[in-house]
Design an enzyme around this catalytic site. Structure first.
Site, PDB file in Angstrom:
ATOM      1  N   LYS A 196       0.837  -1.194   0.000  1.00 48.93           N
ATOM      2  CA  LYS A 196       0.000   0.000   0.000  1.00 48.93           C
ATOM      3  C   LYS A 196       0.876   1.249   0.000  1.00 48.93           C
ATOM      4  O   LYS A 196       1.492   1.592   1.010  1.00 48.93           O
ATOM      5  CB  LYS A 196      -0.928   0.056   1.226  1.00 48.93           C
ATOM      6  CG  LYS A 196      -1.997   1.144   0.993  1.00 48.93           C
ATOM      7  CD  LYS A 196      -2.661   1.632   2.245  1.00 48.93           C
ATOM      8  CE  LYS A 196      -1.933   2.738   2.936  1.00 48.93           C
ATOM      9  NZ  LYS A 196      -1.804   3.984   2.163  1.00 48.93           N
ATOM     10  N   GLU A 272       9.960   1.038  10.419  1.00 51.98           N
ATOM     11  CA  GLU A 272      10.987   2.055  10.120  1.00 51.98           C
ATOM     12  C   GLU A 272      10.316   3.398  10.319  1.00 51.98           C
ATOM     13  O   GLU A 272       9.455   3.783   9.520  1.00 51.98           O
ATOM     14  CB  GLU A 272      11.453   1.937   8.650  1.00 51.98           C
ATOM     15  CG  GLU A 272      12.093   0.624   8.291  1.00 51.98           C
ATOM     16  CD  GLU A 272      13.473   0.457   8.867  1.00 51.98           C
ATOM     17  OE1 GLU A 272      14.064   1.455   9.322  1.00 51.98           O
ATOM     18  OE2 GLU A 272      13.952  -0.684   8.892  1.00 51.98           O
ATOM     19  N   CYS A 307      13.687  10.759   6.484  1.00 54.88           N
ATOM     20  CA  CYS A 307      13.568  10.275   7.866  1.00 54.88           C
ATOM     21  C   CYS A 307      14.863  10.475   8.646  1.00 54.88           C
ATOM     22  O   CYS A 307      14.851  10.773   9.832  1.00 54.88           O
ATOM     23  CB  CYS A 307      13.178   8.810   7.867  1.00 54.88           C
ATOM     24  SG  CYS A 307      14.257   7.805   6.854  1.00 54.88           S
ATOM     25  N   GLU A 404       9.898  15.830  14.935  1.00 47.28           N
ATOM     26  CA  GLU A 404      10.302  15.659  13.541  1.00 47.28           C
ATOM     27  C   GLU A 404       9.497  16.651  12.693  1.00 47.28           C
ATOM     28  O   GLU A 404       8.264  16.587  12.668  1.00 47.28           O
ATOM     29  CB  GLU A 404      10.010  14.230  13.096  1.00 47.28           C
ATOM     30  CG  GLU A 404      10.511  13.954  11.702  1.00 47.28           C
ATOM     31  CD  GLU A 404      10.224  12.522  11.259  1.00 47.28           C
ATOM     32  OE1 GLU A 404       9.133  12.015  11.545  1.00 47.28           O
ATOM     33  OE2 GLU A 404      11.104  11.936  10.615  1.00 47.28           O
TER      34      GLU A 404
END
Ligand code: NAD
Length: 500
Positions: A196, A272, A307, A404
């Site tokens: 997906k 992750e 990331c 983040e």
């Protein structure tokens, strides 16, 4: 068959290519494009054009049932799962070749969907994805099983087996690469996969599925469901017939997958997740020019939507001003431009909502720290552009140092000695990556040992290769993508003990 088109080199030529291009819009199940069971579609916005570029099948739980059933049927039928590693290798190497042959089309789909510069998509993302497919394909027929040291009269075989149906849910920042990181080892090991892609970036995954069929991946072995997280993503996470869930995305959503698993069939979940990676610059760093260039790359590349972006610059007080001066020059040289202009090095952020969020962090930074450069939202092809932004005099407890941001925003924090640098670096809930700049090898090793992160890059940023594992400590995730270790996630060990 796919047909190679002539090479493209100017923005006009790329735009002309977009106007003539077929954009995939169906889900891909059992080797064929299919509409969503509900018939529903969703509007696919492009920050590169500022428009809706197409309407894509909106997969939900019913589509997940259909795709998982197709994946299971293919696995049980066994054409793929029971084929030799050498045969799977040949097919996946063909897929890597087809990705390279269709590089321009794939790069354009990637740039359209998430706003990245076409030159990066073409020269970095697409070759990297092909390289990941190739590496895992080439590895799979070189891994030997084991015989345990039992002694005579007993023979204990320890063999790796594929798990069955693997679901992969991936983000939008490197759509083709993240799909490759999950699907290449899972398929090479003999599993069937339901992938997906993120709702912001469905196009390249759908094209990948077509290329996989063309390469000879049997029907049902790779299925792709475009759709939203709360519907298709959650249904995959909760599905009782999915044997393993591999996720890349935010820490918040990663935690949902752990609960989906706990509330369904206790499938293994590999995560992750996000990061707030520190970049430690000591006074003995060899070249501040090099540090500045790589630091700018580490935070501004891919619009900061990385990331492992080095979003916290921890710099020794004695060299901070000198480094900042150079960094401001680097930031100025990376002004955002139209993603389809081949000279652009910084493109658009993925969506209006994400740009709003990044700008909220910029506003927060203005209140708590000192804005050195940037902080502006621009309207070019859309209003999704943010100039490279640097805040100085940040302390590690401020929002811009803790959360983040996933945009081109760098927080600069000064330190006075090594112990303080390590303490600040580790004072975060994340642990994905870090960089260390020093000409003292002992310091490099000493500091690396103390950093609680999955990858430490010394005298560079973001060191990465299919050969080395990638993943996080703490809330940056569990499990590792890439390298031979990635096969551990998609195989189970079976012991067969024979007495004779
Ligand atoms: P996200 O978590 O919002 O979405 C990722 C995927 O999860 C998408 O496919 C989305 O549709 C799906 N999803 C969203 N909500 C869901 C739900 N409630 N249930 C099930 N599925 C759901 O992340 P994003 O915004 O697409 O990507 C950015 C994040 O990804 C950042 O945090 C970044 O650090 C992380 N990331 C990590 C790595 C890594 O290797 N560690 C690599 C790339 C990106």
């Amino acid at each position: 068959m796919t047909q190679a088109l002539p090479p493209v080199s100017t923005r006009d030529e790329w735009e002309e290519r977009v106007s003539k291009m077929r954009l995939p819009e169906a889900a891909y199940v059992a080797g064929h494009p299919v509409e969503a069971v509900s018939g529903e579609t969703f509007a696919n916005f492009s920050p590169t054009t500022g428009n809706i570029v197409n309407h894509v099948a909106a997969a939900d739980a019913a589509d997940v049932d259909r795709a998982v059933a197709a994946a299971r049927a293919a696995f049980v039928q066994g054409d793929w799962a029971n084929s030799s590693p050498g045969d799977r290798k040949k097919v996946l190497l063909r897929l890597a070749g087809l990705i390279r042959e269709n590089a321009e089309e794939l790069a354009l789909l990637e740039s359209l969907d998430m706003g990245k510069p076409i030159s990066d998509a073409l020269n970095v993302d697409v070759p990297a994805a092909a390289g990941v497919w190739q590496w895992h394909a080439e590895a799979i027929d070189k891994i030997y099983d084991e015989i345990a040291p039992t002694g005579r009269g007993d023979l204990a075989l320890v063999r790796r087996e594929p798990l069955g149906v693997v679901a992969a849910v991936v983000p939008w920042n490197f759509p083709l690469d993240m799909a490759a990181w999950k699907c290449a080892p899972a398929l090479a090991a003999g599993n069937s996969v339901v992938l997906k892609p993120a709702e912001q970036s469905p196009l390249s995954a759908l094209r990948l599925a077509e290329l996989a069929t063309e390469a000879g991946v049997p029907d049902g072995v790779l299925n792709v469901l475009p759709g939203f997280g709360e519907t298709a993503g959650q249904a995959l996470g909760r599905h009782p017939d999915v044997d393993c869930l591999a996720f890349t995305g935010s820490t918040e959503v990663g935690k949902y997958f752990l609960s989906y698993s706990a509330e369904s069939n206790a499938k293994p979940v590999w995560l992750e997740l996000g990061g707030k990676s520190p970049n430690l610059v000591f006074a003995d760093a060899e070249s501040l020019d090099e540090v500045a260039a790589k630091t700018a790359f580490g935070i501004f590349y891919n619009q900061g939507e990385v990331c492992s972006a080095n979003s916290r610059l921890l710099v020794h007080r004695s060299v901070k001003d000198e480094l900042l001066e150079r960094l401001v020059e680097q930031a100025a040289a990376m002004a955002p431009g139209h993603p389809l202009d081949p000279d652009t090095t910084m493109g658009a952020l993925v969506s209006r909502e994400h740009t709003d969020r990044v700008m909220e962090f910029v506003e927060s930074g203005r209140k708590t720290a000192r804005l050195v450069v940037g902080g502006e939202r621009l309207t070019l092809s859309s209003d999704c552009y943010v100039t490279p932004t640097i805040f100085d005099d940040v302390s590690n407890d401020q929002e811009i140092a803790r959360d983040e941001i996933f945009g081109p925003v760098l927080s600069v924090i000064s330190f006075d000695d090594e112990a303080e640098a390590v303490r600040i670096a580790n004072d975060t809930r994340f642990g994905l990556a870090a960089s260390v700049w020093t000409s003292d090898l002992s310091r490099a090793l000493r500091v690396s040992e103390q950093l609680k992160v999955g990858t430490v890059s010394v005298n560079t940023v973001d060191a990465l290769s299919p050969m080395t594992p990638f993943g996080g400590f703490k809330q940056s995730g569990v499990g590792r993508d890439l390298s031979l270790h990635s096969f551990d996630k998609y195989t189970a060990l079976k012991t067969t003990w024979i007495c004779y």
